[in-house]
Design a protein around this motif. Structure first.
Motif, PDB file in Angstrom:
ATOM      1  N   ALA A 158       9.060  14.069  -8.891  1.00 53.60           N
ATOM      2  CA  ALA A 158       8.642  12.672  -8.850  1.00 53.60           C
ATOM      3  C   ALA A 158       7.363  12.497  -8.048  1.00 53.60           C
ATOM      4  N   ALA A 159       7.179  13.330  -7.026  1.00 54.57           N
ATOM      5  CA  ALA A 159       6.013  13.204  -6.160  1.00 54.57           C
ATOM      6  C   ALA A 159       4.703  13.542  -6.855  1.00 54.57           C
ATOM      7  N   ASP A 160       4.740  14.226  -7.989  1.00 56.83           N
ATOM      8  CA  ASP A 160       3.503  14.580  -8.684  1.00 56.83           C
ATOM      9  C   ASP A 160       2.783  13.370  -9.247  1.00 56.83           C
ATOM     10  N   PHE A 197       2.799  13.843  -3.473  1.00 56.97           N
ATOM     11  CA  PHE A 197       2.927  15.291  -3.628  1.00 56.97           C
ATOM     12  C   PHE A 197       2.589  16.013  -2.328  1.00 56.97           C
ATOM     13  N   PHE A 198       1.479  15.641  -1.709  1.00 54.06           N
ATOM     14  CA  PHE A 198       1.045  16.404  -0.548  1.00 54.06           C
ATOM     15  C   PHE A 198       2.013  16.252   0.617  1.00 54.06           C
ATOM     16  N   PHE A 199       2.616  15.077   0.755  1.00 53.76           N
ATOM     17  CA  PHE A 199       3.605  14.908   1.810  1.00 53.76           C
ATOM     18  C   PHE A 199       4.779  15.856   1.572  1.00 53.76           C
ATOM     19  N   SER A 200       5.204  15.977   0.325  1.00 53.19           N
ATOM     20  CA  SER A 200       6.275  16.908  -0.002  1.00 53.19           C
ATOM     21  C   SER A 200       5.829  18.349   0.194  1.00 53.19           C
ATOM     22  N   PHE A 201       4.596  18.652  -0.166  1.00 54.63           N
ATOM     23  CA  PHE A 201       4.027  19.992   0.003  1.00 54.63           C
ATOM     24  C   PHE A 201       4.062  20.404   1.474  1.00 54.63           C
ATOM     25  N   CYS A 202       3.738  19.484   2.370  1.00 56.12           N
ATOM     26  CA  CYS A 202       3.752  19.762   3.808  1.00 56.12           C
ATOM     27  C   CYS A 202       5.166  19.944   4.337  1.00 56.12           C
ATOM     28  N   SER A 203       6.101  19.164   3.821  1.00 58.13           N
ATOM     29  CA  SER A 203       7.440  19.068   4.396  1.00 58.13           C
ATOM     30  C   SER A 203       8.427  20.069   3.826  1.00 58.13           C
ATOM     31  N   ASN A 204       8.165  20.587   2.650  1.00 57.01           N
ATOM     32  CA  ASN A 204       9.136  21.418   1.939  1.00 57.01           C
ATOM     33  C   ASN A 204       8.574  22.812   1.717  1.00 57.01           C
ATOM     34  N   PRO A 205       8.943  23.807   2.548  1.00 52.75           N
ATOM     35  CA  PRO A 205       8.392  25.160   2.405  1.00 52.75           C
ATOM     36  C   PRO A 205       8.633  25.775   1.032  1.00 52.75           C
ATOM     37  N   MET A 236       0.838  -1.186   0.000  1.00 53.62           N
ATOM     38  CA  MET A 236       0.000   0.000   0.000  1.00 53.62           C
ATOM     39  C   MET A 236       0.876   1.240   0.000  1.00 53.62           C
ATOM     40  N   MET A 237       0.488   2.197  -0.838  1.00 52.38           N
ATOM     41  CA  MET A 237       1.271   3.413  -0.940  1.00 52.38           C
ATOM     42  C   MET A 237       0.930   4.319   0.221  1.00 52.38           C
ATOM     43  N   ILE A 238       1.868   4.576   1.104  1.00 53.66           N
ATOM     44  CA  ILE A 238       1.639   5.401   2.278  1.00 53.66           C
ATOM     45  C   ILE A 238       2.592   6.588   2.221  1.00 53.66           C
ATOM     46  N   MET A 239       2.066   7.770   2.523  1.00 50.92           N
ATOM     47  CA  MET A 239       2.848   8.983   2.328  1.00 50.92           C
ATOM     48  C   MET A 239       4.152   8.987   3.096  1.00 50.92           C
ATOM     49  N   LYS A 240       4.184   8.408   4.282  1.00 49.11           N
ATOM     50  CA  LYS A 240       5.400   8.494   5.080  1.00 49.11           C
ATOM     51  C   LYS A 240       6.579   7.775   4.437  1.00 49.11           C
ATOM     52  N   ARG A 241       6.311   6.867   3.507  1.00 51.78           N
ATOM     53  CA  ARG A 241       7.397   6.150   2.847  1.00 51.78           C
ATOM     54  C   ARG A 241       8.124   7.020   1.844  1.00 51.78           C
ATOM     55  N   PHE A 242       7.621   8.218   1.624  1.00 47.03           N
ATOM     56  CA  PHE A 242       8.192   9.061   0.586  1.00 47.03           C
ATOM     57  C   PHE A 242       8.726  10.372   1.148  1.00 47.03           C
ATOM     58  N   LEU A 243       9.222  10.341   2.395  1.00 46.72           N
ATOM     59  CA  LEU A 243       9.754  11.545   3.006  1.00 46.72           C
ATOM     60  C   LEU A 243      10.891  12.136   2.188  1.00 46.72           C
ATOM     61  N   TRP A 244      11.653  11.288   1.543  1.00 47.48           N
ATOM     62  CA  TRP A 244      12.772  11.779   0.741  1.00 47.48           C
ATOM     63  C   TRP A 244      12.296  12.682  -0.377  1.00 47.48           C
ATOM     64  N   LEU A 245      11.039  12.569  -0.782  1.00 46.11           N
ATOM     65  CA  LEU A 245      10.538  13.404  -1.865  1.00 46.11           C
ATOM     66  C   LEU A 245      10.469  14.869  -1.458  1.00 46.11           C
TER      67      LEU A 245
END
Length: 276
Positions: A53-55, A61-69, A1-10
């Motif tokens: 890549a997150a798009d 994408f949203f995980f990156s949106f939250c994490s990257n100002p 299952m694709m879970i946002m936390k697995r993509f913190l590097w994005l």
């Protein structure tokens, strides 16, 4: 299952080398600058966003949106339409925007689904619309952040505020508001027999499954039942409120996941199963 936390590097990944489907024009000094209007660039304006890549999936994408100002500032359409609970349109200029980490600092986030098929929508790469809902249970208030995928880039295009009673999940949210805050009401809101799967108290790497009665709730209840503020993500168009709700809690930086299954009958919403 694709879970946002697995993509913190994005959140800190480099931009990939494909454009957003917009044509750009070189300036007279041979450099690119400005932002796209139609097929050209306007000097002095921000450059059009570049896909990352997150798009590929909205969750990523949203995980990156939250994490990257920096990314967040690039992915908001300004002036940003903001609608109050009465439907009055206001607008927010770029200089008024403050970075919003959403649920990142909480350590977990929540999502609400009516069916397993809705869960599958999170993996749909053809999605062009998603709504992130910040639900303030204390204030009976919902802020909806509307995202659209344009030219291969997810963008925040509007914010809509509404009373919780006007939300598509109004009945369940009103119930959950009390369920989260009142332990006595929790026990009264359980089915006579509740299926569960939880961590084995004698072995944290194993789980145990069974059926419990309401009197056993304090022993087996999920470790986290969020109060005050919760979130939801609507993938595509919202569906009319159904009689089943999968309320899911996921960790941001770990593999924690808890799921509660509620069903609505003539006696109101009841918890029928959960995993913890």
């Amino acid at each position: 299952m694709m879970i946002m936390k697995r993509f913190l590097w994005l959140a800190v990944s480099a931009f990939i080398l494909v454009g957003c489907g917009r044509k750009t024009a070189e300036s007279t000094d041979g450099t690119n600058g400005g932002s796209a209007v139609g097929d050209t660039l306007v000097a002095g304006e921000p450059a059009p966003p570049t896909p990352i890549a997150a798009d590929h999936l909205f969750d990523d994408f949203f995980f990156s949106f939250c994490s990257n100002p920096e990314l967040q500032s690039q992915r908001v359409v300004f002036p940003l339409p903001v609608y109050d609970a009465e439907g009055t349109r206001l607008q927010m200029e770029r200089e008024q925007w403050n970075n919003d980490p959403f649920f990142i600092e909480d350590g977990y986030y929540t999502v609400i689904f009516d069916t397993p098929a809705q869960m599958e929508a999170a993996r749909d790469t053809s999605l062009t619309r998603a709504v992130v809902e910040r639900i303030n249970l204390d204030a009976d208030f919902v802020s909806q952040y509307l995202f659209s995928k344009e030219d291969n880039c997810w963008m925040l295009t509007a914010i809509q505020h509404q009373a919780m009673s006007d939300n598509h999940n109004a009945s369940f949210l009103t119930f959950y508001q009390r369920f989260a805050a009142d332990s006595t009401f929790q026990e009264k809101s359980l089915s006579p027999r509740v299926k569960f799967t939880t961590t084995d108290p004698d072995d944290e790497f194993s789980t145990i499954s069974g059926t419990m009665v309401p009197a056993q709730w304090d022993t087996f209840r999920p470790a986290i039942i969020p109060q005050e503020t919760i979130y939801n993500i609507v993938y595509g168009e919202p569906a009319p409120e159904g009689k089943t709700k999968y309320f899911i809690i996921r960790g941001v930086s770990d593999d924690m996941e808890s799921q509660m299954l509620f069903r609505k009958s003539e006696n109101g919403w009841k918890l029928t199963a959960f995993t913890n």
